[in-house]
Write a protein that holds these residues in place. Structure first.
Motif, PDB file in Angstrom:
ATOM      1  N   PHE B 127      64.755  13.164  51.401  1.00 53.96           N
ATOM      2  CA  PHE B 127      64.135  13.449  52.689  1.00 53.96           C
ATOM      3  C   PHE B 127      64.907  14.520  53.446  1.00 53.96           C
ATOM      4  CE2 PHE B 127      63.401  12.624  57.195  1.00 53.96           C
ATOM      5  CZ  PHE B 127      62.037  12.783  57.202  1.00 53.96           C
ATOM      6  N   SER B 165      55.266  15.346  56.244  1.00 52.85           N
ATOM      7  CA  SER B 165      56.560  14.673  56.355  1.00 52.85           C
ATOM      8  C   SER B 165      56.388  13.270  56.902  1.00 52.85           C
ATOM      9  CB  SER B 165      57.479  15.457  57.286  1.00 52.85           C
ATOM     10  OG  SER B 165      57.809  16.673  56.718  1.00 52.85           O
ATOM     11  N   THR B 169      57.727  10.031  55.120  1.00 52.55           N
ATOM     12  CA  THR B 169      58.698   9.122  55.737  1.00 52.55           C
ATOM     13  C   THR B 169      58.159   7.702  55.741  1.00 52.55           C
ATOM     14  OG1 THR B 169      58.920  10.953  57.272  1.00 52.55           O
ATOM     15  CG2 THR B 169      60.315   9.051  57.645  1.00 52.55           C
TER      16      THR B 169
END
Lengths: 502, 477
Positions: B127, B165, B169
């Motif tokens: 990440f 993203s 996540t």
């Protein structure tokens, strides 16, 4: 160094020469001479092979007159292997011969980007050399695809008004057709690997793969599609007249004399030995496609007003007869068919050369602007008549020998087909005669006088007339070359001989 | 515990290099662009050499960053991409007055992010790497601040990238909730009774959507043409090769580590998406009249080919995938890089008509461009041809014949649009005068290298192939 490594020279000499021609391109005159000398050297080299008294010998890639075999892509088992037999030898000679002719006829006609033009000509020659000798399927496929690139540019840069359309159509048809062959080729390779544990693209080894009839049928169909586009067989032929009409003369010569040959050659060399069972099952289809091609081409050719298009359709008709001979599959018809392959390369190319000369003088290829040429250009007209007669199969000239062999071979097995094929040949006579009549004879419809052929052009035509006469009068040596190749082939591929006889 | 810092030397070099560029920008008077460019190039070169020459002592760094041959391979590949992109970028940015320190430093940081993404064996590092990569790219895309199209492209990539993203996540969080670990291998492989299946699959799909955005798979590809068109061409080259290679490397790692029941569910999805991506990418590209958009759709289709072979990754298509990724990076970088070099200072050449006659007025760069196009189309004797052969070979070996036939059918479409560009370059007459800036040494070097490599890998891929095979054997053990 043995004679075998000569094969490498044959492939890489024109490829290297093409770069030299490109480099010499800044000075057109120099570039023309360089290309001419290079292509003459290549032709001399190949002619030398005729005198070496080569005997077939067997090696790891099969039985060939000469063969080389080097590792290439070791990860997947593709090898750089070339093999030469009588058929490839003659086709190599034809390739080299027509390249010389192409350079000569472009001497004054091509004034734009001369270096690039000769680069593509010689590059194409090198690719075809490799194609006609490859005995590894992946290597063959590589050469098969590369030849599109020079042809695309030859058509597209130096062609006539609708050249871009023709070039793109040419690429799409041939590339589209051959991609499915790639899949079939990989499937065959994987199947062979599963069965024997040895992953190889060697033609000789792959031809021994036992296949179930269904699989064999599909794979054969994929190969057939690729080759039928290139030959071209009738429903897939539409790219050819466009390509021919728009191509520069040298492009037409290469297209008719060489590229079409690759389709037929590949059929004979790869599709039949690899899939004998499916090939046998496809015989009615081949006969039908051949006949349809002959009749359709004759019918359309009669309606043409553009002389180059007419010659293009005559080309389709001739290829139809050859495909028909594949369907007959006996020694006589096959030798005739292979001989026709060579003859067609000479005669049709000569016709394209002459049509190109006419176009340069008249600025038109329409029959309406012709007529009465004999009075103004007697030498030209005599040659034109000569090649036209050769193309329609006058006894004593080259096409007659091939055609009569095919017809006789056909009579032995399938008389009905032979009769139909005979009618097809007669139709050829009709449209060729019509072409001659409308262009050479009758009233002249032009006011300005036409210049007759120049010495350079006479040279080209005389050189092209020699093989026509030689094969017409004394075909024995060439036929023996084919017969020995065919016998070697039958010895080499027992499954083929069993399925189809021979 | 002793920490072997030298094991992550490439990452350290990249971080330090980025800081050094920022420092040079801050402290050097007048900030000469060649110094910044030189620093950036040296950093990329150093990191690549470090990865090439130094064999790390352990298999992973603190259980976070993979140090094996797989990640070394990708580090070298990504550094080469960065270096070549920098070579294309310098002249372009200099002429257009945006060759500042932030440009070069962000390139280096994006490269760092890429390496982290490709080498991560821990979700946190993955990440972090992805965010570093994305944030740098948002700025790089909009680095020509006066250009509205560049700004639009930057904003578009930012918004969609932020959404991606978020998906990612959330997916990682759910995966953690389901499996209780953030280690990539353990979280993917261990499907015991205790793991709640719906949660697990939801997590995986969310992560896949996130990655799908970044490598522009259909139906997450819609940003691609706009961003590629708006961004400066060398940045596009970097974006379309570097970030995609890195994320595909990560995707490959995920696929290889995915346990049996989940893979059984995953591969039909990949199958369908591969078909969609190849078909839509190639067919839409046919209708494009702008070269950048055409190449954007072509790169979508190229990702489709890769995804197609990913379906067979458990049956040994890994070497083919790695080879094609390398080749793809090379030819796409060449195409976009040359596109940037062949541009006029005011605006990049874009319409197909603008390219008419360029083949003869700028023969060298056009020849490289044409080779990259032929390679993308998969014609011999280029690397793209062998790459495609390997891909289809791997597929057929894994009994995915239907997918292979569909794939090859879409390739037929692709031929048309690649030849459309070639037609403009060489076959059509010149329309107007060009004000194209002459290339500098860096552009010459980069395009020369790409030209040679495209042919070398197409004729003699043996050395690269044996390296790749070793990596695959090592990974599958």
């Amino acid at each position: 160094m043995t004679a075998d490594s000569l094969l490498l020279v044959l492939v890489f000499f024109p490829l290297a020469g093409s770069l030299l021609a490109l480099g010499a391109g800044y000075q057109p005159r120099l570039c023309r001479w360089v290309s001419l000398i290079l292509s003459l050297m290549q032709m001399a080299l190949i002619s030398l092979l005729f005198f070496l008294d080569l005997q077939p010998h067997s090696g790891p890639t099969g039985t060939w007159l000469l063969a080389v075999d080097y590792p290439w892509l070791e990860g997947i088992g593709a090898r750089f292997s070339l093999g030469l037999d009588g058929l490839s030898l003659l086709l190599l000679w034809l390739t080299a011969f027509l390249t010389v002719i192409s350079v000569l006829i472009s001497w004054t006609a091509i004034n734009l980007k001369v270096g690039l033009f000769h680069f593509f000509l010689l590059f194409l020659e090198g690719c075809l050399m490799g194609l006609f000798m490859a005995t590894d399927l992946l290597l063959f496929y590589l050469f098969w695809e590369i030849q599109l690139i020079p042809m695309f540019f030859l058509l597209g840069i130096w062609g006539h008004a609708r050249r871009i359309y023709a070039a793109v159509k040419f690429v799409l048809f041939t590339f589209g057709g051959s991609l499915f062959m790639l899949i079939a080729l990989l499937v065959l390779y994987v199947l062979h690997g599963h069965q024997t544990g040895e992953y190889t693209f060697s033609l000789y080894q792959l031809s021994q793969t036992p296949l179930s009839p269904t699989v064999e049928g599909w794979l054969y169909a994929a190969f057939l599609l690729a080759f039928a586009v290139k030959i071209p067989l009738v429903p897939l032929h539409t790219w050819l007249p466009d390509a021919h009409t728009e191509a520069p003369t040298a492009g037409s010569v290469d297209l008719a004399g060489l590229l079409l040959k690759t389709g037929f050659y590949a059929f004979f060399r790869f599709a039949f030995p690899l899939f004998p069972g499916a090939a046998q099952a496809s015989i009615p289809l081949l006969l039908a496609l051949g006949l349809v091609g002959m009749f359709y081409a004759a019918w359309i050719a009669l309606a043409q007003t553009d002389i180059k298009r007419l010659v293009a359709y005559s080309s389709i008709g001739h290829m139809g007869l050859m495909v028909l001979a594949l369907g007959i599959w006996n020694l006589m018809a096959l030798s005739g068919s292979l001989l026709q392959l060579f003859n067609h390369g000479i005669s049709t190319s000569a016709l394209f050369v002459m049509v190109g000369m006419l176009d340069e003088r008249l600025g038109s290829r329409n029959f309406q602007d012709m007529g009465g040429l004999w009075q103004q250009m007697p030498v030209f007209s005599a040659f034109f008549l000569f090649f036209a007669l050769s193309s329609m199969g006058l006894p004593g000239l080259n096409n007659f020998v091939g055609e009569i062999l095919i017809l006789l071979g056909a009579f032995q097995i399938r008389p009905l087909i032979a009769v139909l094929a005979f009618v097809g040949v007669l139709l050829t006579v009709i449209y060729i005669l019509r072409m001659v009549q409308d262009s050479l004879f009758g009233e002249s419809r032009r006011v300005q006088p036409l210049r007759d052929v120049t010495p350079r052009e006479v040279l080209i035509l005389a050189v092209m007339a020699l093989p026509v006469l030689y094969i017409g009068l004394h075909p024995g040596p060439v036929l023996r070359l084919f017969e020995s190749s065919l016998q070697v082939m039958w010895g080499q591929f027992p499954m083929l001989a069993r399925s189809l006889g021979g | 515990m002793l920490i072997h810092w030298l094991d992550i030397l490439p990452l350290l070099i990249l971080s330090a290099g980025g800081l050094a560029i920022f420092g040079a920008g801050a402290f050097l008077p007048r900030r000469p662009s060649w110094v910044l460019f030189g620093l950036a190039s040296l950093t990329a070169l150093g990191a690549g050499l470090a990865a090439l020459l130094m064999a790390p002592g352990s298999a992973a760094f603190l259980g976070m960053v993979d140090l094996g041959s797989y990640s070394r391979f990708f580090t070298i590949l990504l550094m080469s991409i960065t270096l070549l992109s920098l070579f294309f970028l310098h002249r372009y940015a200099q002429v257009r007055n945006f060759a500042g320190d932030e440009l070069f430093a962000l390139m280096i940081y994006a490269a760092l992010g890429m390496v982290l993404v490709a080498a991560a064996v821990h979700w946190l590092i993955f990440f972090l790497g992805l965010e570093l990569l994305s944030l740098s790219l948002y700025v790089l895309i909009a680095s020509r601040r006066r250009e509205t199209t560049a700004l639009e492209a930057g904003v578009k990539y930012f918004i969609l990238g932020a959404v991606a993203s978020a998906f990612l996540t959330f997916g990682i969080a759910l995966l953690y909730a389901a499996t209780g670990t953030l280690e990539i291998k353990a979280s993917l492989a261990g499907v015991s009774q205790a793991v709640p299946m719906p949660l697990y699959f939801l997590a995986l799909s969310l992560i896949f959507v996130g990655i799908g955005f970044k490598i522009s798979l259909v139906p997450f590809h819609l940003w691609t043409p706009d961003v590629y068109e708006g961004a400066p061409a060398p940045v596009t080259a970097f974006l379309s090769t570097g970030s995609k290679v890195a994320l595909f490397a990560a995707l490959l790692r995920l696929a290889l580590n995915l346990g049996e029941p989940a893979w059984e569910m995953a591969w039909p999805v990949l199958w369908v998406l591969a078909v969609l991506t190849m078909a839509l990418g190639n067919i839409t590209a046919v209708y494009q009249t702008k070269v950048k958009r055409l190449l954007a759709y072509s790169s979508v289709a190229q990702m489709g080919y890769l995804l197609m072979a990913l379906v067979a990754v458990k049956q040994g298509s890994l070497p083919a995938l790695l080879f094609y990724l390398t080749v793809y990076a090379l030819m796409d970088l060449g195409a976009f890089g040359i596109l940037g070099s062949l541009s006029e200072p005011q605006a990049d050449l874009d319409e197909l008509e603008d390219f008419q006659g360029l083949g003869f007025s700028h023969p060298w760069r056009s020849a490289v461009f044409a080779c990259c196009l032929l390679s993308l189309a998969g014609l011999p004797p280029t690397a793209g041809f062998l790459g495609k052969i390997f891909l289809f070979w791997a597929l057929i070996k894994a009994d995915c014949l239907i997918l292979a036939v569909i794939g090859i059918t879409t390739v037929v479409f692709s031929i048309y649009y690649y030849f459309k560009v070639l037609t403009s370059l060489y076959l059509r007459p010149r329309r107007r005068e060009f004000l194209i800036t002459p290339p500098d040494l860096a552009v010459g070097l980069a395009s020369g290298a790409i030209f040679l490599l495209v042919f070398l890998l197409g004729i003699h891929p043996g050395p690269l192939w044996s390296v790749i095979e070793q990596i695959s054997i090592f990974l599958s053990r």
